[in-house]
Write a protein that holds these residues in place. Sequence first.
Motif, mmCIF file in Angstrom:
data_model
loop_
_atom_site.group_PDB
_atom_site.id
_atom_site.type_symbol
_atom_site.label_atom_id
_atom_site.label_comp_id
_atom_site.label_asym_id
_atom_site.label_seq_id
_atom_site.Cartn_x
_atom_site.Cartn_y
_atom_site.Cartn_z
ATOM 1 N N VAL A 72 18.611 -70.434 -65.062
ATOM 2 C CA VAL A 72 18.567 -70.321 -63.602
ATOM 3 C C VAL A 72 18.978 -68.930 -63.144
ATOM 4 N N ASN A 73 19.943 -68.326 -63.812
ATOM 5 C CA ASN A 73 20.436 -67.012 -63.403
ATOM 6 C C ASN A 73 19.334 -65.956 -63.500
ATOM 7 N N ILE A 74 18.603 -65.959 -64.603
ATOM 8 C CA ILE A 74 17.524 -64.987 -64.783
ATOM 9 C C ILE A 74 16.406 -65.224 -63.781
ATOM 10 N N ALA A 75 15.969 -66.470 -63.650
ATOM 11 C CA ALA A 75 14.845 -66.767 -62.759
ATOM 12 C C ALA A 75 15.192 -66.470 -61.301
ATOM 13 N N PHE A 76 16.411 -66.819 -60.899
ATOM 14 C CA PHE A 76 16.809 -66.600 -59.506
ATOM 15 C C PHE A 76 16.844 -65.122 -59.161
ATOM 16 N N HIS A 77 17.493 -64.326 -59.989
ATOM 17 C CA HIS A 77 17.634 -62.911 -59.648
ATOM 18 C C HIS A 77 16.306 -62.167 -59.769
ATOM 19 N N ASN A 78 15.421 -62.632 -60.642
ATOM 20 C CA ASN A 78 14.080 -62.056 -60.675
ATOM 21 C C ASN A 78 13.346 -62.331 -59.366
ATOM 22 N N LYS A 79 13.397 -63.567 -58.917
ATOM 23 C CA LYS A 79 12.717 -63.949 -57.673
ATOM 24 C C LYS A 79 13.342 -63.238 -56.476
ATOM 25 N N LEU A 80 14.651 -63.113 -56.477
ATOM 26 C CA LEU A 80 15.357 -62.472 -55.372
ATOM 27 C C LEU A 80 14.921 -61.019 -55.210
ATOM 28 N N SER A 81 14.712 -60.330 -56.319
ATOM 29 C CA SER A 81 14.305 -58.927 -56.276
ATOM 30 C C SER A 81 12.830 -58.765 -55.939
ATOM 31 N N SER A 82 12.010 -59.676 -56.438
ATOM 32 C CA SER A 82 10.563 -59.486 -56.391
ATOM 33 C C SER A 82 9.872 -60.188 -55.232
ATOM 34 N N ASP A 83 10.461 -61.280 -54.750
ATOM 35 C CA ASP A 83 9.759 -62.077 -53.734
ATOM 36 C C ASP A 83 10.760 -62.948 -52.985
ATOM 37 N N THR A 84 11.643 -62.303 -52.241
ATOM 38 C CA THR A 84 12.711 -63.045 -51.581
ATOM 39 C C THR A 84 12.253 -63.617 -50.243
ATOM 40 N N ASP A 85 13.095 -64.440 -49.659
ATOM 41 C CA ASP A 85 12.887 -64.960 -48.311
ATOM 42 C C ASP A 85 14.264 -65.277 -47.731
ATOM 43 N N ASP A 86 14.301 -65.730 -46.505
ATOM 44 C CA ASP A 86 15.585 -65.972 -45.844
ATOM 45 C C ASP A 86 16.413 -67.017 -46.587
ATOM 46 N N GLU A 87 15.749 -68.029 -47.118
ATOM 47 C CA GLU A 87 16.472 -69.086 -47.820
ATOM 48 C C GLU A 87 17.093 -68.558 -49.110
ATOM 49 N N LEU A 88 16.337 -67.748 -49.847
ATOM 50 C CA LEU A 88 16.883 -67.158 -51.072
ATOM 51 C C LEU A 88 18.031 -66.208 -50.758
ATOM 52 N N ASN A 89 17.897 -65.436 -49.680
ATOM 53 C CA ASN A 89 18.986 -64.537 -49.290
ATOM 54 C C ASN A 89 20.250 -65.325 -48.965
ATOM 55 N N ALA A 90 20.083 -66.459 -48.305
ATOM 56 C CA ALA A 90 21.245 -67.291 -47.980
ATOM 57 C C ALA A 90 21.884 -67.847 -49.250
ATOM 58 N N ILE A 91 21.048 -68.235 -50.207
ATOM 59 C CA ILE A 91 21.580 -68.722 -51.486
ATOM 60 C C ILE A 91 22.352 -67.610 -52.186
ATOM 61 N N GLU A 92 21.793 -66.386 -52.160
ATOM 62 C CA GLU A 92 22.487 -65.261 -52.790
ATOM 63 C C GLU A 92 23.850 -65.040 -52.146
ATOM 64 N N THR A 93 23.884 -65.079 -50.819
ATOM 65 C CA THR A 93 25.144 -64.875 -50.112
ATOM 66 C C THR A 93 26.180 -65.909 -50.535
ATOM 67 N N GLU A 94 25.732 -67.141 -50.724
ATOM 68 C CA GLU A 94 26.657 -68.204 -51.122
ATOM 69 C C GLU A 94 27.045 -68.109 -52.592
ATOM 70 N N ILE A 95 26.080 -67.824 -53.459
ATOM 71 C CA ILE A 95 26.338 -67.944 -54.893
ATOM 72 C C ILE A 95 26.986 -66.699 -55.495
ATOM 73 N N SER A 96 26.787 -65.522 -54.904
ATOM 74 C CA SER A 96 27.294 -64.290 -55.523
ATOM 75 C C SER A 96 28.795 -64.325 -55.783
ATOM 76 N N PRO A 97 29.639 -64.655 -54.795
ATOM 77 C CA PRO A 97 31.079 -64.704 -55.099
ATOM 78 C C PRO A 97 31.430 -65.816 -56.083
ATOM 79 N N ARG A 98 30.655 -66.886 -56.085
ATOM 80 C CA ARG A 98 30.915 -67.974 -57.036
ATOM 81 C C ARG A 98 30.562 -67.539 -58.460
ATOM 82 N N LEU A 99 29.519 -66.740 -58.595
ATOM 83 C CA LEU A 99 29.175 -66.218 -59.920
ATOM 84 C C LEU A 99 30.249 -65.252 -60.413
#
Length: 679
Positions: A72-99
């Motif tokens: 999940v970590n590889i697939a998520f960060h690939n998608k975040l860099s290459s084809d993000t959207d508001d929902e993915l950005n919100a997930i990043e905001t939530e998950i980054s400090p947890r990671l």
Amino acid sequence: MSENPFLTPSDLPYQLPPFADIRNEHYLPAFEAGMAEQLAAVAAIGADPAEPTFANTVVALERSGQGVFKRVNIAFHNKLSSDTDDELNAIETEISPRLAAHADKILLDAGLFARIEALWRNRAALDLDEQDERLLERYRTEFVRGGAALDAAGKERLAAINGELAELASAFNQQILADINDAAVHVTDLAELDGLGEDQIGAAAAAAKDRDLDGWLITQSNFSRHPLLEDLKDRGLRERLYKATIGRGAGNAATLLRMARLRAEKARLLGYEHFAAYIAADQTAGNAGIIAERLAGLAEASVRNARREAAELQEVIDAEGGDYALAAWDWSYYAKQVRQSKYGFDAEALKPYLELDRVLVDGVFHAAEKEFGLTFEARKDLEGYHPEARVWEVFDDGEPLGLFVGDFFTRDSKKGGAWMNALVVQSDLTGDKPVVVNNLNIVKPPAGQPALVSVDNVTTLFHEFGHALHGLLSACRYPKTSMTSTPRDFVEYPSQVNEMWEDWPEVVANYARHHETGEAAPAELIAQWKAAGKFGEGFASTEYLGAALLDQAWHRLTPEEVPDGGDDPYAVVQAFERKALEDAGIYMPEIAPRYRSGYFAHISIGYAAGYYSYIWSEILDADTVEWFKENGGLTRANGDHFREFLLSKGGSIDPMESYRRFRGRDAEIDPLLERRGLK
């Protein structure tokens, strides 16, 4: 919610992630499951009553992260860099400090560190081979640099810093993408676009249409120097485009200042003078003072060359009757004229011979076949993460090797720049073969039109595929030290070497063919292209070194020295930039740093205090190019030698030892100085 595809290994060839089945709703549950799975495995290692061994501690730790979490970590960060959207950005905001907290739970585990430290102290008696010892060293170093030796209060503070830095980096990167999209320049008068080719005007019209605008839209570049500045004849539009480009970053100013202060505090907590020293200690450079000394020496010669080039450009302006001094938005335009005057080279004349797929297949892939025996087969049956992400299967002398994914066009959902990343990491331990991605940001042509690329795009295609080769040709036992897992100031080296083939006679003759007739580009035009490349090194070196020195300046501060943003953090950042460049002797108003602080993505994604890496790696690159030329150039024998002793090793042994085994000696700097006109 549909069944989560991350919870089981992919059954696609080479374990390519099942992008057709992945939905945004799958990421957070998979992260939670993956973190829990890994922490349970790590806890079992720490609780093992047996004496620590390499197998029950280091190898077990290496296996612990290879399941759901890694998928999940590889697939998520690939998608975040290459084809993000508001929902993915919100997930990043939530998950980054947890990671960040997840990583700290492992790195700050006292019992686990005690087992690793015991093995490290007793390593001479463990009968480890070269790759085993390298893995043990990397884990031990990672734990020490991650704070494992701190007291309880220090660990608590470090974890808090890491969590906040993760949040800030997420916000910084999201703001960069928003700024790139917001800084596009809208043009309503076609006359202003005088100088652009039909393909460029068509792309601008398509970009405007995509945003429901009339006229034309010039989308932004990742760099301070927009590529269209060299073509636009309208000086007013050049100025408007340049100022829109470098005017980005105000929204990141406060974030940047906070990141700089936290990094400085982190470095002090871990026993370093500043963050630049902390980073340098784990690079091939080894010492921040050596980096500063090398950059300062290069800066002086670069500025001298740039001022000489500026005088030439001013002469052209004066000869044309221009009643103005050379400005930053004029440089590219008049540099193009000088190249045409001195060398007869017109980049637009070459462009019809540079069609994207032909450059890729008959150039980049062709060179890899000649050098390494690799062949490529399009796999239209395999789906990428975006319709524009195409998949090729790679064969090594006919045997299946891995997958290559190419995603070449810019879009509003993709971050700027160009990069390589892995979707599956090669490892003999896990049995996984490599799956690698190259991302570029080439402006997409209108529907039905050929994708004609610039000379710079050609260089980038070869460069990023050099990273891909470093991944595809990896033959390493452990994931942590596989593929491109090397120090930052080494990792750019193989990609830079691969650039040498872009104008190699055999290669360029194969791909530089007219997109309509298939006719080869005239030999005279190719010769002019190669000769013209010698002009402009002063600008290129000064632009790059400005960014590298700016990066160092931010990260050589103590916590007390980081300026306070006050009521206008952007003004504070701008003032710091100006002083840092002046103090380094590299300030020229006509040449902005390649990145200014507020849109300097590298300093938030792992290159903080590490942007010097490109010039550091280029020392190895230039020396290696000389080796290839001395030994016959593009031959299978040379490729096999480079592969055996360097590319296949990844980070599984000390990278500089890999270089010495490949080259037979340490690198020499003279080839770099000659290449850049700095000798």
